[in-house]
Design a protein around this motif. Structure first.
Motif, PDB file in Angstrom:
ATOM      1  N   SER A  11       0.818  -1.220   0.000  1.00 22.77           N
ATOM      2  CA  SER A  11       0.000   0.000   0.000  1.00 22.77           C
ATOM      3  C   SER A  11       0.848   1.264   0.000  1.00 22.77           C
ATOM      4  O   SER A  11       0.310   2.362  -0.165  1.00 22.77           O
ATOM      5  CB  SER A  11      -0.941   0.025   1.210  1.00 22.77           C
ATOM      6  N   ASN A  39      -3.232  -1.332  -3.693  1.00 18.87           N
ATOM      7  CA  ASN A  39      -4.576  -0.744  -3.687  1.00 18.87           C
ATOM      8  C   ASN A  39      -4.525   0.780  -3.787  1.00 18.87           C
ATOM      9  O   ASN A  39      -5.569   1.426  -3.863  1.00 18.87           O
ATOM     10  CB  ASN A  39      -5.313  -1.145  -2.406  1.00 18.87           C
ATOM     11  N   ARG A  40      -3.322   1.339  -3.817  1.00 23.44           N
ATOM     12  CA  ARG A  40      -3.143   2.789  -3.933  1.00 23.44           C
ATOM     13  C   ARG A  40      -2.312   3.076  -5.180  1.00 23.44           C
ATOM     14  O   ARG A  40      -1.109   2.773  -5.215  1.00 23.44           O
ATOM     15  CB  ARG A  40      -2.449   3.352  -2.686  1.00 23.44           C
ATOM     16  N   HIS A  61      -8.895   0.395  -4.455  1.00 18.04           N
ATOM     17  CA  HIS A  61     -10.083  -0.062  -3.731  1.00 18.04           C
ATOM     18  C   HIS A  61     -11.209   0.982  -3.759  1.00 18.04           C
ATOM     19  O   HIS A  61     -12.384   0.637  -3.635  1.00 18.04           O
ATOM     20  CB  HIS A  61      -9.720  -0.408  -2.286  1.00 18.04           C
ATOM     21  N   LYS A  62     -10.851   2.247  -3.957  1.00 26.21           N
ATOM     22  CA  LYS A  62     -11.869   3.299  -3.982  1.00 26.21           C
ATOM     23  C   LYS A  62     -12.733   3.243  -5.243  1.00 26.21           C
ATOM     24  O   LYS A  62     -13.787   3.880  -5.304  1.00 26.21           O
ATOM     25  CB  LYS A  62     -11.208   4.666  -3.871  1.00 26.21           C
ATOM     26  N   ARG A  67     -16.228  -4.324  -0.861  1.00 28.31           N
ATOM     27  CA  ARG A  67     -14.948  -5.008  -0.630  1.00 28.31           C
ATOM     28  C   ARG A  67     -14.836  -6.237  -1.517  1.00 28.31           C
ATOM     29  O   ARG A  67     -13.766  -6.547  -2.042  1.00 28.31           O
ATOM     30  CB  ARG A  67     -14.826  -5.400   0.843  1.00 28.31           C
ATOM     31  N   GLU A  71     -11.923  -7.166  -4.197  1.00 28.31           N
ATOM     32  CA  GLU A  71     -11.145  -8.398  -4.069  1.00 28.31           C
ATOM     33  C   GLU A  71     -11.277  -9.279  -5.307  1.00 28.31           C
ATOM     34  O   GLU A  71     -10.327  -9.976  -5.680  1.00 28.31           O
ATOM     35  CB  GLU A  71     -11.571  -9.141  -2.813  1.00 28.31           C
ATOM     36  N   CYS A  88       1.854 -10.418   1.639  1.00 30.20           N
ATOM     37  CA  CYS A  88       1.385  -9.076   1.993  1.00 30.20           C
ATOM     38  C   CYS A  88       2.520  -8.327   2.678  1.00 30.20           C
ATOM     39  O   CYS A  88       3.077  -8.814   3.665  1.00 30.20           O
ATOM     40  CB  CYS A  88       0.172  -9.157   2.919  1.00 30.20           C
ATOM     41  N   ARG A  93      -5.226  -3.275   3.868  1.00 28.16           N
ATOM     42  CA  ARG A  93      -6.625  -3.611   3.659  1.00 28.16           C
ATOM     43  C   ARG A  93      -6.920  -4.920   4.382  1.00 28.16           C
ATOM     44  O   ARG A  93      -6.151  -5.883   4.266  1.00 28.16           O
ATOM     45  CB  ARG A  93      -6.932  -3.797   2.178  1.00 28.16           C
TER      46      ARG A  93
END
Length: 217
Positions: A11, A39-40, A61-62, A67, A71, A88, A93
């Motif tokens: 992230s 996710n960013r 993710h936005k 969710r 995913e 990860c 998240r």
């Protein structure tokens, strides 16, 4: 030797991702990093991964209403890259139970505390507030409950008088960069095996090292 295909989720800057990529360059390392996903979209780690010639994807993710939809998109990217294991590395998240089930036994995470102590956020400040003398980090399998999966590896450092959360974080991070590549290698090679909710290490390990804090002897 067949290397397991690994996708790294980040992230932010992705310093642990960088440590994994560097370790995986060794010819005898049992895994290869095939992609980095964030996710960013603006995550600094994506730019670094592209500079290394790695496939780097942003799944914002936005951009998704739920969710589960996010995913599903993330899963599709990982499948397209042929990912077998997920690492990860500062991926901020929480996964749904459904996503975790898809990757059960094939998704690991690193957390900056000696789990089960201090799950969640602000681990260093909480440790200092409690006055503990030894802190560290943990690599574990991801399960539906946050920071609660079977432990693969841990590393510890002493707390020094006058420590701040930032100083403690830096000291722990240097250990994270050591144990995460080692833990991923154990999982990828099959030498860290899940059995009855615990991890069994099928390899020769050094069990003589010790850490005492404060060490005044």
């Amino acid at each position: 030797m067949r290397k397991r295909r690994v996708g790294v989720l980040i992230s932010g800057r992705g310093s642990n991702m960088m440590a994994l990529v560097e370790a995986a360059r060794a010819p005898d390392y049992p895994a290869e990093i095939v992609c980095v996903v964030s996710n960013r979209p603006g995550a600094a780690g994506l730019a670094w991964a592209r500079e290394q010639g790695l496939a780097a994807h942003a799944v914002d993710h936005k951009a998704y209403a739920t969710r589960e939809a996010f995913e599903d998109a993330l899963h599709a990217v990982l499948m397209a890259e042929g990912v077998e294991l997920i690492a990860c590395a500062g991926f901020m998240r929480l996964m749904t139970a459904g996503f975790v089930a898809r990757w059960a036994g094939r998704m690991i995470n690193i957390h900056p505390s000696l789990l089960p102590l201090y799950p969640g956020l602000n681990t260093h400040a909480r440790a200092l507030a409690d006055g503990v003398r030894i802190v560290g980090c943990t690599v574990h399998h991801v399960v539906a409950e946050m920071d609660a999966g079977p432990i693969i590896a841990q590393g510890a450092v002493p707390v020094i008088d006058g420590d701040t959360p930032a100083a403690l974080a830096d000291r722990i991070l240097s250990v994270e960069h050591v144990i995460y590549p080692q833990a991923l290698a154990l999982v990828a090679s099959g030498k860290a095996r899940l059995e009855d909710g615990h991890v069994r290490i099928l390899s020769t390990v050094n069990q003589t090292a010790r850490l005492i804090s404060p060490d005044v002897g």
